[in-house]
Scaffold this motif. Structure first.
Motif, PDB file in Angstrom:
ATOM      1  N   PRO A  20     -33.427 -36.109 -34.016  1.00 43.98           N
ATOM      2  CA  PRO A  20     -32.748 -37.320 -34.476  1.00 43.98           C
ATOM      3  C   PRO A  20     -32.041 -38.073 -33.347  1.00 43.98           C
ATOM      4  O   PRO A  20     -31.923 -39.290 -33.372  1.00 43.98           O
ATOM      5  N   ARG A  21     -31.587 -37.344 -32.303  1.00 45.00           N
ATOM      6  CA  ARG A  21     -30.842 -37.990 -31.206  1.00 45.00           C
ATOM      7  C   ARG A  21     -31.694 -39.035 -30.478  1.00 45.00           C
ATOM      8  O   ARG A  21     -31.162 -39.920 -29.823  1.00 45.00           O
ATOM      9  N   LEU A  22     -33.041 -38.909 -30.561  1.00 46.88           N
ATOM     10  CA  LEU A  22     -33.894 -39.834 -29.808  1.00 46.88           C
ATOM     11  C   LEU A  22     -33.789 -41.262 -30.325  1.00 46.88           C
ATOM     12  O   LEU A  22     -34.045 -42.217 -29.616  1.00 46.88           O
ATOM     13  N   ARG A  23     -33.403 -41.414 -31.596  1.00 47.76           N
ATOM     14  CA  ARG A  23     -33.200 -42.770 -32.129  1.00 47.76           C
ATOM     15  C   ARG A  23     -32.153 -43.508 -31.296  1.00 47.76           C
ATOM     16  O   ARG A  23     -32.252 -44.693 -31.061  1.00 47.76           O
ATOM     17  N   HIS A  24     -31.109 -42.764 -30.862  1.00 45.05           N
ATOM     18  CA  HIS A  24     -30.052 -43.395 -30.063  1.00 45.05           C
ATOM     19  C   HIS A  24     -30.513 -43.606 -28.627  1.00 45.05           C
ATOM     20  O   HIS A  24     -30.287 -44.655 -28.035  1.00 45.05           O
ATOM     21  N   LEU A  25     -31.201 -42.581 -28.084  1.00 44.87           N
ATOM     22  CA  LEU A  25     -31.667 -42.678 -26.703  1.00 44.87           C
ATOM     23  C   LEU A  25     -32.631 -43.852 -26.544  1.00 44.87           C
ATOM     24  O   LEU A  25     -32.653 -44.532 -25.513  1.00 44.87           O
ATOM     25  N   GLU A  26     -33.411 -44.082 -27.587  1.00 42.84           N
ATOM     26  CA  GLU A  26     -34.424 -45.130 -27.561  1.00 42.84           C
ATOM     27  C   GLU A  26     -33.825 -46.494 -27.189  1.00 42.84           C
ATOM     28  O   GLU A  26     -34.448 -47.307 -26.512  1.00 42.84           O
ATOM     29  N   GLN A  27     -32.592 -46.711 -27.646  1.00 47.57           N
ATOM     30  CA  GLN A  27     -31.959 -48.004 -27.356  1.00 47.57           C
ATOM     31  C   GLN A  27     -31.715 -48.188 -25.861  1.00 47.57           C
ATOM     32  O   GLN A  27     -31.661 -49.291 -25.356  1.00 47.57           O
ATOM     33  N   HIS A  28     -31.560 -47.047 -25.137  1.00 47.50           N
ATOM     34  CA  HIS A  28     -31.296 -47.141 -23.697  1.00 47.50           C
ATOM     35  C   HIS A  28     -32.570 -46.966 -22.875  1.00 47.50           C
ATOM     36  O   HIS A  28     -32.707 -47.520 -21.810  1.00 47.50           O
ATOM     37  N   ASP A  29     -33.466 -46.120 -23.343  1.00 48.26           N
ATOM     38  CA  ASP A  29     -34.677 -45.840 -22.568  1.00 48.26           C
ATOM     39  C   ASP A  29     -35.880 -45.752 -23.511  1.00 48.26           C
ATOM     40  O   ASP A  29     -36.369 -44.660 -23.835  1.00 48.26           O
TER      41      ASP A  29
END
Ligand SMILES: Cc1cc2nc3c(=O)[nH]c(=O)nc-3n(C[C@H](O)[C@H](O)[C@H](O)COP(=O)(O)OP(=O)(O)OC[C@H]3O[C@@H](n4cnc5c(N)ncnc54)[C@H](O)[C@@H]3O)c2cc1C
Length: 494
Positions: A20-29
């Motif tokens: 689930p954390r990748l949803r947030h990371l996606e916004q940066h990278d």
């Protein structure tokens, strides 16, 4: 009776569901997440087309004859990028870091852990070379090239000996280990003698990274890594073990009878082997956590597919006891997955990341392959001064405390994963009960496959000792090669 061999649809998680954390990371990278997603899709496709359909038959054949080895599947894996994803992008490999390797291993193992181990053990064999800068890029380029032809080359890593398993995976235990191998100094190189046991891919690898002491009286101080060509005189495969699980990948006993290794095939410096072992284990344990997570997921998905589709299982899914068990399995799998990703990201970003992003390493990208193969260039990079410079670079980019923390998280992921694989496959087998549907054979195989996850890459006991030291007691272990060393006339640390 409904067959459940086909992959159950809709149960394998997408990358964003898994982490689930990748949803947030996606916004940066966004690019990084897209790359992981593409890799997951590609590997899942390969695993369901090639590994899953072959898994039971190859398990049966290797159970009868431990020397049986399916080269056709290795060729298929080579065509689909399963042999070169870890190799540096500078020489045509995939340039994957640990998180990417872990995602690949989870996908392969959800299909067949035994076949997946062939690709995993190959990666383990390569790992020590990655710590040695561009020195062995000629061999690594040969590995990449071979994936494009009919005869892909495999690697293996040989650490374990008949009387030394756990002891050679820990710097403190090594001093008292009953090591019987010996790398003797001879003109122009080293002569390797002794026996290595339980070596995955050992009997089928063309190249092996082999660890032995140069001075048997001081094994920890002189533990050294060598790159051995399996075609060298004196090397032989004594036997392949009869395995309980992960059978498709042979575990071999190897004999070294005065095997000559030239100086330029030293990996790192004499005596750097114990620290290198710690770094390699810190890097390889997150993917082992992923192997275990994949096994648990494979059992969960097969069980769910059977419960949903087989008339024999009718009514079971409505029972609350079964629902509770399934919920608990999903919970354990999710937590094991987060543990391996935490450890992998710590390694990629915190520990190794800065070294791989260093301008010097990046600049090597523009040097043509042919240059690395030239004798003069090879002599220059393998000179003691260049090796010392590489140790200095590693020392500047990372520190022992960060490597130790990585080791702690990696051990946590490995031990948690191993226990999860064992408990989830057991629960799945118990729910399937005595059904004679094909799912039973698949679950039984996964249960046998799971056991090894508690043993290799350090037993779970050893890994929990590492967790205690690194994360509870916060001790720092000497993992990085010392920058300044006193050496004797033969280059052995004193
Ligand atoms: C199928 C298979 C494939 C393998 N592949 C490879 C490979 O590719 N390359 C390679 O080098 N090795 C490989 N291994 C070896 C593997 O890493 C070792 O089996 C493992 O490290 C354990 O060593 P051992 O078997 O000698 O057990 P031991 O070290 O003898 O351990 C026996 C038991 O004692 C416990 N124990 C030992 N020391 C301690 C301690 N100090 N504190 C607490 N408990 C302790 C262990 O946890 C274990 O329960 C493989 C093994 C298997 C079975």
């Amino acid at each position: 009776m409904a067959a459940t061999n086909a992959a159950p649809t809709g149960t394998a998680p997408s990358l964003r569901e898994a982490f689930p954390r990748l949803r947030h990371l996606e916004q940066h990278d966004h690019g990084y997440v897209r790359r992981l997603e593409k890799l997951q899709r590609k590997t899942r496709k390969f695993a369901s087309a090639y590994l899953r359909p072959a898994a039971l038959e190859i398990d049966r054949r290797t159970g009868e004859d431990p020397s049986y080895f399916d080269w056709d599947l290795v060729r298929a894996g080579a065509r689909h990028g399963m042999l070169d994803f870890l190799l540096p992008s500078q020489i045509g490999g995939g340039g994957c870091l640990i998180a990417e390797c872990a995602i690949v291993m989870e996908e392969l193992c959800a299909a067949c852990p035994g076949l997946a181990l062939i690709f995993g053990a190959h990666g383990l064999g390569i790992s020590p070379l990655l710590l040695d800068g561009p020195l062995h890029w000629d061999v690594m380029a040969e590995l990449v090239e071979s994936t494009r032809g009919p005869d892909p080359l495999l690697m293996a890593c040989a650490l374990t000996e008949p009387d030394a398993g756990t002891d050679v995976e820990d710097v403190d235990l090594m001093a008292r280990a009953r090591i019987s191998s010996h790398a003797r100094r001879v003109p122009g190189g080293y002569s390797l003698s002794g026996t290595k046991r339980f070596i995955s891919n050992g009997g089928v690898a063309r190249w092996l990274t082999v660890l032995m002491p140069v001075d048997p009286k001081r094994p920890a101080e002189t533990w050294t890594c060598f790159l051995v060509d399996a075609e060298t005189k004196g090397f032989s495969v004594a036997r392949n073990e009869h395995k309980m699980g992960q059978r498709a990948c042979p575990a071999s006993e190897l004999t070294f009878d005065e095997v000559f290794v030239p100086d330029e095939r030293l990996v790192g410096r004499v005596g750097d082997g114990a620290g290198a072992t710690l770094i390699v284990l810190a890097a390889s344990r997150p993917p082992v956590g992923a192997i275990a997570t994949g096994i648990a997921r494979g059992a969960y998905e097969r069980l769910l597919g059977w419960l949903r589709s087989d008339p024999d299982a009718k009514g079971l899914l409505e029972r609350q006891t079964v629902q509770l068990k399934l919920a608990s399995m999903a919970e354990r799998i999710h937590l094991a997955r987060q543990a391996y990703m935490d450890a992998a990201v710590e390694m990629d970003v915190g520990t190794l990341g800065s070294a791989t992003r260093h301008p010097l390493m990046r600049s090597l990208r523009v040097v043509p392959n042919a240059v690395h193969k030239q004798r003069l260039v090879r002599r220059a990079v393998s000179a003691p001064r260049s090796r010392d410079a590489l140790a200095r670079l590693l020392g500047r980019m990372a520190d022992n405390a960060s490597v130790t923390r990585s080791l702690g998280l990696s051990s946590l992921a490995k031990a948690r994963g191993g226990d999860t694989a064992m408990s989830v496959t057991q629960d799945a087998l118990e729910i399937a009960g005595l059904t004679d549907a094909p799912v039973r054979l698949e679950l039984e195989k996964l249960w046998r496959d799971a056991k090894l996850c508690q043993i290799y890459e350090g037993t779970n006991q050893l890994n929990r000792i590492e967790v205690y030291r690194a994360l509870v007691a916060k001790q720092t272990m000497p993992a990085l090669p010392p920058v300044k060393r006193r050496v004797d006339a033969e280059g052995v640390a004193i």
